[in-house]
Design an enzyme around this catalytic site. Structure first.
Site, PDB file in Angstrom:
ATOM      1  N   CYS A 144      31.164 -48.266 104.187  1.00 31.55           N
ATOM      2  CA  CYS A 144      30.153 -47.263 103.841  1.00 31.55           C
ATOM      3  C   CYS A 144      30.818 -45.964 103.430  1.00 31.55           C
ATOM      4  O   CYS A 144      31.084 -45.093 104.271  1.00 31.55           O
ATOM      5  CB  CYS A 144      29.207 -47.028 105.024  1.00 31.55           C
ATOM      6  SG  CYS A 144      27.898 -45.848 104.649  1.00 31.55           S
ATOM      7  N   CYS A 147      28.716 -42.937 104.311  1.00 31.85           N
ATOM      8  CA  CYS A 147      28.753 -42.503 105.718  1.00 31.85           C
ATOM      9  C   CYS A 147      30.047 -41.770 106.043  1.00 31.85           C
ATOM     10  O   CYS A 147      30.037 -40.753 106.727  1.00 31.85           O
ATOM     11  CB  CYS A 147      28.632 -43.704 106.651  1.00 31.85           C
ATOM     12  SG  CYS A 147      27.188 -44.730 106.387  1.00 31.85           S
ATOM     13  N   ASP A 148      31.170 -42.321 105.586  1.00 31.85           N
ATOM     14  CA  ASP A 148      32.465 -41.878 106.084  1.00 31.85           C
ATOM     15  C   ASP A 148      33.289 -41.063 105.097  1.00 31.85           C
ATOM     16  O   ASP A 148      34.330 -40.511 105.464  1.00 31.85           O
ATOM     17  CB  ASP A 148      33.293 -43.099 106.509  1.00 31.85           C
ATOM     18  CG  ASP A 148      32.609 -43.895 107.612  1.00 31.85           C
ATOM     19  OD1 ASP A 148      31.788 -43.306 108.339  1.00 31.85           O
ATOM     20  OD2 ASP A 148      32.879 -45.097 107.729  1.00 31.85           O
TER      21      ASP A 148
END
Length: 458
Positions: A144, A147-148
């Site tokens: 992801c 996300c990261d």
């Protein structure tokens, strides 16, 4: 809404899954006064809210001319479903029993009975299985980028994305905001993304495309430092990177079905073209769990609508529907359920007794002065799992009646704090008491896990 203490009645319809298909089905079923029960999912098949929770700006969903963040779109769908009377059940369905009627759904907490079921469990991102993948998972390797990607370890470093579709291209473009360079690794000699996305990637000077290439091994010490590649024409190679992000396709989330419902040769639920009916009467399917071709938010929502209408019709024909009577024809309007616009506190707005505050000022004050435990969540605006977890943490804090205080840190705004705390992905939660780190979690966990850890140090 909270989980029901005990589910002993028979539901009109249980919807499994909380992506665009599940929430759209819930909206239609709720407006038909069927009061659907929607099992959101928790650990199985990805996070509640579906794949749009790991997407930045959605630019092709009708009604949002300037685009909308994926997590915000899902928050809006959730709020709409709840407004019309959908009950949410935060759990995973482990199995279903279709041998008798009403159907029985076994969850992590118990059994639910229902006259009909809509399966909208979507599909999960695949892993690649490169050498040392497990060693560097969450230490440089991620599925992801949204996300990261903003974590400090990836700032101004060279990064890589594996894949050739829309998701891979979107993530490569997104990562150029943080990385010094992004390597897009494509196993074939062309991209499978939409024409607009291909043009965007090729025009970006920070993206280098590696054609006919696959990743064989990840290497480094404590953190990913390089990958070994194999090019079908040039042979072995090596790329020095600090982050490797997968965008290599999906597997339908149908494992819990066992052999109860017919699947196609790819593992997707088998339905007639353009129809939501499965091989079991009274059970319908919608979204990516039946769609191996289009896999779009808007197509998932459309099939969710069809599944709900078909369910409503079937329940009426079988005289099984037990409709609710509303006190008022139109429910009270809900505010936007997202927390995207929470303001950071400052010297004037800080409150040492407030249960939840945001920003570095609040963290510094509480860290040095509070005698109560402090629960800190490190998040980013585009992190879907963060938006799933934040309401759960707030609920835990509320249930503990102010015995613990919560602080949110945006890792994009407070990069130095995130780096000092050793944050390598979002969401990360840290529990402090009297300046000591007592516990750390990464990813979405059950509320009970946080609650137990806090109770142990109160």
């Amino acid at each position: 809404m909270e989980n029901k203490e005990k589910i002993s009645n028979v539901e009109n319809v249980v919807i499994i899954g909380s992506g665009p298909a599940g929430y759209t089905a819930a909206i239609y079923a709720a407006r038909a006064n069927l009061q659907p029960l929607l099992v959101t999912g928790f650990n199985s098949g990805g996070i509640p809210g579906g794949q749009l929770m790991t997407t930045t700006f959605v630019e092709n969903y009708p009604g949002f001319p300037d685009g909308v963040l994926g997590p915000e779109l899902m928050d809006l769908m959730k709020a709409q479903a709840e407004r019309w009377g959908t009950n949410l059940y935060e759990s995973d369905v482990v199995s279903i029993n279709t041998d008798s009627h009403p159907f029985e759904l076994k969850t992590l907490e118990g059994t639910i009975k229902s006259n009909s079921i809509i399966i909208a469990t979507g599909a999960s991102a695949n892993r690649l299985g490169v050498i040392n993948e497990d060693k560097f998972w969450s230490k440089g390797i991620s599925a992801c980028a949204i996300c990261d990607g903003a974590t400090p370890q990836f700032r101004d470093e060279e990064l890589a994305v594996i894949g050739g579709g829309d998701s891979a291209c979107e993530e490569a473009a997104y990562l150029t905001k943080y990385g010094s360079k992004v390597h897009l690794i494509v196993r074939s000699e062309k991209l499978r993304a939409s024409a607009a996305m291909v043009d965007r990637v090729k025009a970006n000077p920070k993206i280098e495309i590696h054609w006919n290439t696959k990743v064989d091994k990840a290497d480094g010490t404590e953190w990913l430092e390089r990958i070994e590649t194999i090019n079908s024409q040039e042979g072995k190679g090596e790329i020095n990177i600090k982050g490797l992000f997968y965008a290599i396709g999906h597997t339908p989330n149908t494992k819990f079905l066992g052999n109860k419902i017919d699947l196609d040769n790819k593992g997707y639920i088998a339905c007639k073209s353009g129809r939501p009916e499965t091989s079991i009467e009274g059970i319908y399917a919608a979204g990516d769990v039946v769609d191996s071709e289009w896999r779009q938010g808007v197509t998932a929502a459309g099939t969710g609508c069809m599944a709900a209408l078909a369910t409503e019709r079937w329940l009426a024909e079988k005289n099984l529907a037990k409709t609710i009577v509303r006190e008022t024809p139109e429910p009270e309007k809900k505010l936007n359920s997202s927390d995207f616009n929470e303001e950071e506190v400052n010297e004037d707005t800080f409150n040492s007794n407030s249960e939840w505050q945001k920003g570095s000022y609040a963290l510094r004050k509480l860290y040095h002065e509070s005698k109560k435990p402090i629960l800190v969540i490190f998040s980013s605006p585009s992190c879907g799992p963060c938006h799933v977890l934040k309401p759960q943490l707030k609920r835990v804090i509320k249930e503990l009646d102010g015995a613990v205080l919560g602080v949110e840190i945006d890792i994009e705004k407070d990069q130095d704090i995130a780096k000092q705390a050793g944050i390598n992905g979002t969401p990360t939660v840290q529990l402090f008491k009297e300046k000591l780190l007592k516990k750390q979690w990464q990813g979405v966990k059950q509320r009970s896990e946080f609650k137990e850890a806090i109770k142990n140090i109160i």
